[in-house]
Design an enzyme around this catalytic site. Sequence first.
Site, mmCIF file in Angstrom:
data_model
loop_
_atom_site.group_PDB
_atom_site.id
_atom_site.type_symbol
_atom_site.label_atom_id
_atom_site.label_comp_id
_atom_site.label_asym_id
_atom_site.label_seq_id
_atom_site.Cartn_x
_atom_site.Cartn_y
_atom_site.Cartn_z
ATOM 1 N N HIS A 23 0.843 -1.196 0.000
ATOM 2 C CA HIS A 23 0.000 0.000 0.000
ATOM 3 C C HIS A 23 0.882 1.252 0.000
ATOM 4 O O HIS A 23 2.098 1.164 0.156
ATOM 5 C CB HIS A 23 -0.949 0.006 1.219
ATOM 6 C CG HIS A 23 -0.268 -0.096 2.535
ATOM 7 N ND1 HIS A 23 -0.292 -1.226 3.321
ATOM 8 C CD2 HIS A 23 0.497 0.792 3.202
ATOM 9 C CE1 HIS A 23 0.403 -1.017 4.413
ATOM 10 N NE2 HIS A 23 0.900 0.204 4.371
HETATM 11 C C1 T46 Z 1 4.218 0.149 6.815
HETATM 12 C C2 T46 Z 1 4.423 -1.087 7.592
HETATM 13 C C3 T46 Z 1 5.781 -1.219 8.148
HETATM 14 C C4 T46 Z 1 -4.313 -0.080 13.182
HETATM 15 O O1 T46 Z 1 -5.434 -0.298 13.661
HETATM 16 N N1 T46 Z 1 -3.529 0.926 13.675
HETATM 17 C C5 T46 Z 1 -2.299 1.202 13.165
HETATM 18 O O2 T46 Z 1 -1.618 2.127 13.633
HETATM 19 C C6 T46 Z 1 -1.811 0.407 12.071
HETATM 20 C C7 T46 Z 1 -0.447 0.658 11.439
HETATM 21 C C8 T46 Z 1 -2.598 -0.607 11.579
HETATM 22 N N2 T46 Z 1 -3.827 -0.850 12.136
HETATM 23 C C9 T46 Z 1 -4.635 -1.962 11.608
HETATM 24 C C10 T46 Z 1 -5.140 -1.717 10.197
HETATM 25 C C11 T46 Z 1 -5.171 -3.097 9.587
HETATM 26 O O3 T46 Z 1 -6.419 -3.704 9.904
HETATM 27 O O4 T46 Z 1 -3.804 -3.135 11.535
HETATM 28 C C12 T46 Z 1 -4.073 -3.853 10.340
HETATM 29 C C13 T46 Z 1 -2.818 -4.017 9.525
HETATM 30 O O5 T46 Z 1 -2.367 -2.715 9.142
HETATM 31 P P1 T46 Z 1 -1.490 -2.460 7.825
HETATM 32 O O6 T46 Z 1 -2.152 -3.011 6.639
HETATM 33 O O7 T46 Z 1 -1.186 -0.990 7.797
HETATM 34 O O8 T46 Z 1 -0.185 -3.303 8.167
HETATM 35 P P2 T46 Z 1 1.196 -3.446 7.408
HETATM 36 O O9 T46 Z 1 2.110 -4.129 8.328
HETATM 37 O O10 T46 Z 1 0.998 -4.053 6.075
HETATM 38 O O11 T46 Z 1 1.735 -1.954 7.157
HETATM 39 C C14 T46 Z 1 2.121 -1.118 8.228
HETATM 40 C C15 T46 Z 1 1.994 0.345 7.800
HETATM 41 O O12 T46 Z 1 0.674 0.679 7.466
HETATM 42 C C16 T46 Z 1 2.853 0.607 6.631
HETATM 43 O O13 T46 Z 1 2.781 1.946 6.264
HETATM 44 O O14 T46 Z 1 5.144 0.701 6.248
HETATM 45 O O15 T46 Z 1 3.470 -1.310 8.605
#
Ligand code: T46
Length: 136
Positions: A52
């Site tokens: 993303h």
């Molecule tokens: C990146 C990498 C390193 C929350 O509720 N609060 C939060 O602060 C975050 C970051 C996520 N979430 C929830 C949203 C989704 O349902 O946790 C789930 C997974 O989140 P996300 O798709 O963002 O996870 P990653 O690990 O793919 O990505 C995150 C960051 O968004 C991203 O910018 O660089 O960690």
Amino acid sequence: MSLQHCKIIDLPKIEDPRGNLTFIEGGQHVPFEIKRVYYLYDVPGGSHRGGHAHKDLHQLLIAMSGSFDITLDDGRTKFKYHLNRSYYGLYIPPMIWREIDNFSSGSVCMVLASERYSEDDYYRDYAQFNQAVSGK
Ligand code: T46
């Protein structure tokens, strides 16, 4: 933003025979105000994270333990970073697509972020992201 705006930030490192210490001060070492901290841990081998881009979020990613790869993409060019030191931070400005993989066993990825969590800030569809960065 382009990949030229992404960069490794060399954080202060106090070397000590008792163990090294790195610190991060707001307004000093990070080019944004820190509003949120989160971390990835217990990542199973072979996992892929990211996939993303963020519309407005600035981030600093740090390998607190272990290592992983981060491939950044501004819609024109891709570049892969390998993070494996807890005194290096990878600064990622808004509108950069990222894929994170090749996590080593026990690795921890800590993220300092400029905004609180908002799902509205995400492009999770590459075609939509590409359309936005190419101005189509
Ligand atoms: C990146 C990498 C390193 C929350 O509720 N609060 C939060 O602060 C975050 C970051 C996520 N979430 C929830 C949203 C989704 O349902 O946790 C789930 C997974 O989140 P996300 O798709 O963002 O996870 P990653 O690990 O793919 O990505 C995150 C960051 O968004 C991203 O910018 O660089 O960690």
